[in-house]
Design an enzyme around this catalytic site. Structure first.
Site, PDB file in Angstrom:
ATOM      1  CE  LYS A  14      -2.364  -1.038   3.844  1.00  0.00           C
ATOM      2  NZ  LYS A  14      -1.866  -2.384   4.195  1.00  0.00           N
ATOM      3  NE  ARG A  89      -4.758  -1.618   9.751  1.00  0.00           N
ATOM      4  CZ  ARG A  89      -3.670  -1.024   9.265  1.00  0.00           C
ATOM      5  NH1 ARG A  89      -3.706   0.232   8.930  1.00  0.00           N
ATOM      6  NH2 ARG A  89      -2.554  -1.699   9.109  1.00  0.00           N
ATOM      7  NE  ARG A 128       7.087  -2.997   6.608  1.00  0.00           N
ATOM      8  CZ  ARG A 128       5.777  -2.764   6.479  1.00  0.00           C
ATOM      9  NH1 ARG A 128       5.310  -2.179   5.402  1.00  0.00           N
ATOM     10  NH2 ARG A 128       4.932  -3.146   7.410  1.00  0.00           N
ATOM     11  NE  ARG A 134       5.802  -1.022  10.506  1.00  0.00           N
ATOM     12  CZ  ARG A 134       4.722  -0.875   9.763  1.00  0.00           C
ATOM     13  NH1 ARG A 134       4.796  -0.297   8.596  1.00  0.00           N
ATOM     14  NH2 ARG A 134       3.568  -1.328  10.177  1.00  0.00           N
ATOM     15  NE  ARG A 145       1.440  -5.368  11.505  1.00  0.00           N
ATOM     16  CZ  ARG A 145       2.570  -5.214  10.793  1.00  0.00           C
ATOM     17  NH1 ARG A 145       3.686  -5.830  11.163  1.00  0.00           N
ATOM     18  NH2 ARG A 145       2.563  -4.450   9.725  1.00  0.00           N
TER      19      ARG A 145
HETATM   20  P1  AMP Z   1       0.293   0.288   9.099  1.00  0.00           P
HETATM   21  O1  AMP Z   1       1.510   1.118   8.991  1.00  0.00           O
HETATM   22  O2  AMP Z   1      -0.837   0.789   8.246  1.00  0.00           O
HETATM   23  O3  AMP Z   1       0.560  -1.180   8.853  1.00  0.00           O
HETATM   24  O4  AMP Z   1      -0.237   0.418  10.603  1.00  0.00           O
HETATM   25  C1  AMP Z   1       0.563  -0.020  11.692  1.00  0.00           C
HETATM   26  C2  AMP Z   1      -0.307  -0.188  12.921  1.00  0.00           C
HETATM   27  O5  AMP Z   1      -0.925   1.065  13.246  1.00  0.00           O
HETATM   28  C3  AMP Z   1      -1.453  -1.170  12.783  1.00  0.00           C
HETATM   29  O6  AMP Z   1      -1.058  -2.509  13.028  1.00  0.00           O
HETATM   30  C4  AMP Z   1      -2.430  -0.647  13.849  1.00  0.00           C
HETATM   31  O7  AMP Z   1      -2.004  -1.015  15.148  1.00  0.00           O
HETATM   32  C5  AMP Z   1      -2.253   0.858  13.727  1.00  0.00           C
HETATM   33  N1  AMP Z   1      -3.204   1.436  12.755  1.00  0.00           N
HETATM   34  C6  AMP Z   1      -2.901   2.041  11.569  1.00  0.00           C
HETATM   35  N2  AMP Z   1      -3.997   2.434  10.925  1.00  0.00           N
HETATM   36  C7  AMP Z   1      -5.040   2.086  11.710  1.00  0.00           C
HETATM   37  C8  AMP Z   1      -6.450   2.202  11.589  1.00  0.00           C
HETATM   38  N3  AMP Z   1      -7.025   2.749  10.505  1.00  0.00           N
HETATM   39  N4  AMP Z   1      -7.220   1.722  12.614  1.00  0.00           N
HETATM   40  C9  AMP Z   1      -6.664   1.169  13.697  1.00  0.00           C
HETATM   41  N5  AMP Z   1      -5.357   1.004  13.868  1.00  0.00           N
HETATM   42  C10 AMP Z   1      -4.530   1.454  12.892  1.00  0.00           C
END
Ligand code: AMP
Length: 189
Positions: A14, A89, A128, A134, A145
């Site tokens: 993404k 999400r 990654r 990270r 996740r």
């Molecule tokens: P990402 O970088 O999009 O993979 O997000 C990393 C983490 O941030 C996720 O595993 C969630 O814990 C949190 N997170 C990001 N976006 C959301 C969202 N829209 N709703 C809830 N938690 C989020």
């Protein structure tokens, strides 16, 4: 207005594809994951709250996330559109986004679902984690996740299908090839 939801499991590409879309179409980009990681880095209260969820591979509560998104959306002036990366999400977030855009006389143009097999996701995320450090890109948290993705996020596929906004994108192949498929989907809107 070009409002794109870029969708897919963790590791589906993404972020990478969002950067290219932003470059080509000149729209704004919201990555909720990036917003939260910046808060953590800056040591804010929000960051402290978010870290607890992120490290457990869990989602931040909807109400908090929706408020954060509304704030970022309001900060964009003279926008040509937005790419929503990592949001929504949950079904609640998708409903809130629909309402927020409707209040601004807008709607989601398309939801692009980057489809990548599970073993490939795992390989990409482990890599990654090694490259970027990270902290949620470790095997144990990745598994959590992916469970959260299947139970809370994947239902959005049917939700956007029923809205008539769904577009499947094969998320495996070269970055250029995947981007070409994305552009083709956007151009036919
Ligand atoms: P990402 O970088 O999009 O993979 O997000 C990393 C983490 O941030 C996720 O595993 C969630 O814990 C949190 N997170 C990001 N976006 C959301 C969202 N829209 N709703 C809830 N938690 C989020």
């Amino acid at each position: 207005m070009l409002n794109i939801v870029i969708f897919g499991a963790p590791g589906s590409g993404k972020g990478t594809q969002s950067e290219r879309i932003v470059e080509k179409y000149g729209i704004n980009h919201i990555s909720t994951g990036d917003v939260l990681r910046a808060e953590i880095k800056n040591g804010t209260e929000l960051g402290k709250t978010a870290k607890g969820y992120i490290d457990q591979g869990q989602l931040i509560p909807d109400s908090l996330m929706i408020d954060i998104l509304a704030g970022v959306l309001d900060s964009f002036k003279d926008s040509k559109g937005v790419i929503f990366d990592g949001f929504p999400r949950t079904i609640a977030q998708a409903g809130a986004l629909k309402q927020m855009l409707a209040e601004r006389g807008q709607e989601v143009s398309v939801m692009l679902d980057l489809d990548v097999p599970e073993d490939e996701l795992m390989t990409r995320l482990i890599k990654r984690g090694q490259e970027t450090g990270r902290t949620d890109d470790n095997e144990e948290t990745i598994k959590k996740r992916l469970v959260v993705y299947h139970s809370q996020t994947a239902p959005l596929i049917d939700w956007y299908k029923s809205e008539g906004k769904y577009q499947h994108i094969q998320g495996v192949g070269t970055m250029e090839g995947i981007f070409a498929d994305i552009v083709a989907a956007i151009e036919k809107l």
